[in-house]
Design a protein around this motif. Structure first.
Motif, PDB file in Angstrom:
ATOM      1  N   ASP A 194       0.838  -1.210   0.000  1.00  0.00           N
ATOM      2  CA  ASP A 194       0.000   0.000   0.000  1.00  0.00           C
ATOM      3  C   ASP A 194       0.870   1.258   0.000  1.00  0.00           C
ATOM      4  O   ASP A 194       0.600   2.208  -0.742  1.00  0.00           O
ATOM      5  N   GLN A 195       1.919   1.262   0.816  1.00  0.00           N
ATOM      6  CA  GLN A 195       2.830   2.411   0.856  1.00  0.00           C
ATOM      7  C   GLN A 195       3.560   2.575  -0.469  1.00  0.00           C
ATOM      8  O   GLN A 195       3.743   3.699  -0.950  1.00  0.00           O
ATOM      9  N   TYR A 196       3.948   1.476  -1.066  1.00  0.00           N
ATOM     10  CA  TYR A 196       4.615   1.521  -2.368  1.00  0.00           C
ATOM     11  C   TYR A 196       3.665   2.078  -3.432  1.00  0.00           C
ATOM     12  O   TYR A 196       4.057   2.912  -4.245  1.00  0.00           O
ATOM     13  N   ARG A 197       2.420   1.630  -3.394  1.00  0.00           N
ATOM     14  CA  ARG A 197       1.414   2.129  -4.348  1.00  0.00           C
ATOM     15  C   ARG A 197       1.245   3.644  -4.193  1.00  0.00           C
ATOM     16  O   ARG A 197       1.228   4.378  -5.179  1.00  0.00           O
ATOM     17  N   GLU A 198       1.139   4.118  -2.963  1.00  0.00           N
ATOM     18  CA  GLU A 198       1.003   5.561  -2.726  1.00  0.00           C
ATOM     19  C   GLU A 198       2.206   6.322  -3.272  1.00  0.00           C
ATOM     20  O   GLU A 198       2.057   7.376  -3.891  1.00  0.00           O
ATOM     21  N   LYS A 199       3.384   5.791  -3.033  1.00  0.00           N
ATOM     22  CA  LYS A 199       4.616   6.424  -3.526  1.00  0.00           C
ATOM     23  C   LYS A 199       4.613   6.476  -5.056  1.00  0.00           C
ATOM     24  O   LYS A 199       4.965   7.496  -5.651  1.00  0.00           O
ATOM     25  N   MET A 200       4.191   5.379  -5.684  1.00  0.00           N
ATOM     26  CA  MET A 200       4.127   5.339  -7.150  1.00  0.00           C
ATOM     27  C   MET A 200       3.112   6.351  -7.682  1.00  0.00           C
ATOM     28  O   MET A 200       3.377   7.028  -8.675  1.00  0.00           O
ATOM     29  N   GLU A 201       1.969   6.432  -7.025  1.00  0.00           N
ATOM     30  CA  GLU A 201       0.931   7.370  -7.469  1.00  0.00           C
ATOM     31  C   GLU A 201       1.399   8.810  -7.324  1.00  0.00           C
ATOM     32  O   GLU A 201       1.139   9.631  -8.191  1.00  0.00           O
TER      33      GLU A 201
END
Length: 133
Positions: free
Chosen positions: A117-124
């Motif tokens: 989830d944190q990785y997804r937020e960073k990517m977004e």
């Protein structure tokens, strides 16, 4: 079995940002050894690679859409990653960026989900970066 369903959920939810692989290692609870009373399958100790490959087919049924590979009979992946009984890892560009605890006690699918989830937020955030010229 519940852990596999939870893992399958994480695999499906993050298929757009992560490739998932299950490495099937030696059987933790073989039917001809220390068998678990709640084991969904009766799998004897692997005596050859063909035994391990056959057992891995059952694992593939439990996590459809996820690549399942098999450890060698020398258990080299298990030894390298300390995976016995089960363990979660995230590798990025060939480096371990998340190493879960050893299962069953240290197997925490919630930690894996949080990392992704944190990785997804960073990517977004990086995709929404606006550069003013």
């Amino acid at each position: 079995m519940a852990r596999l369903k939870a893992f399958q959920g994480v695999v499906q939810q993050n298929a757009d940002i992560a490739d998932s692989v299950v490495v099937y290692i030696e059987e933790a609870h073989p039917s001809d050894g220390w068998m678990s009373t709640d084991a969904p399958y009766q799998i004897p100790k692997h005596r050859c690679l063909e035994d391990r490959l056959n057992a891995a087919q059952l694992m593939h049924l439990e996590v459809p859409g996820c690549l399942v590979v098999v450890d060698s009979m020398e258990n080299s992946s298990n030894a390298a990653y300390g995976a016995y009984f089960d363990r979660l890892y995230i590798l990025q560009e060939g480096k371990i960026v998340y190493q879960g605890g050893r299962g069953p006690e240290g197997y925490r699918i919630s930690e894996l989900r949080d990392w992704l989830d944190q990785y997804r937020e960073k990517m977004e955030k990086s995709n929404n970066l606006v550069i003013h010229v």
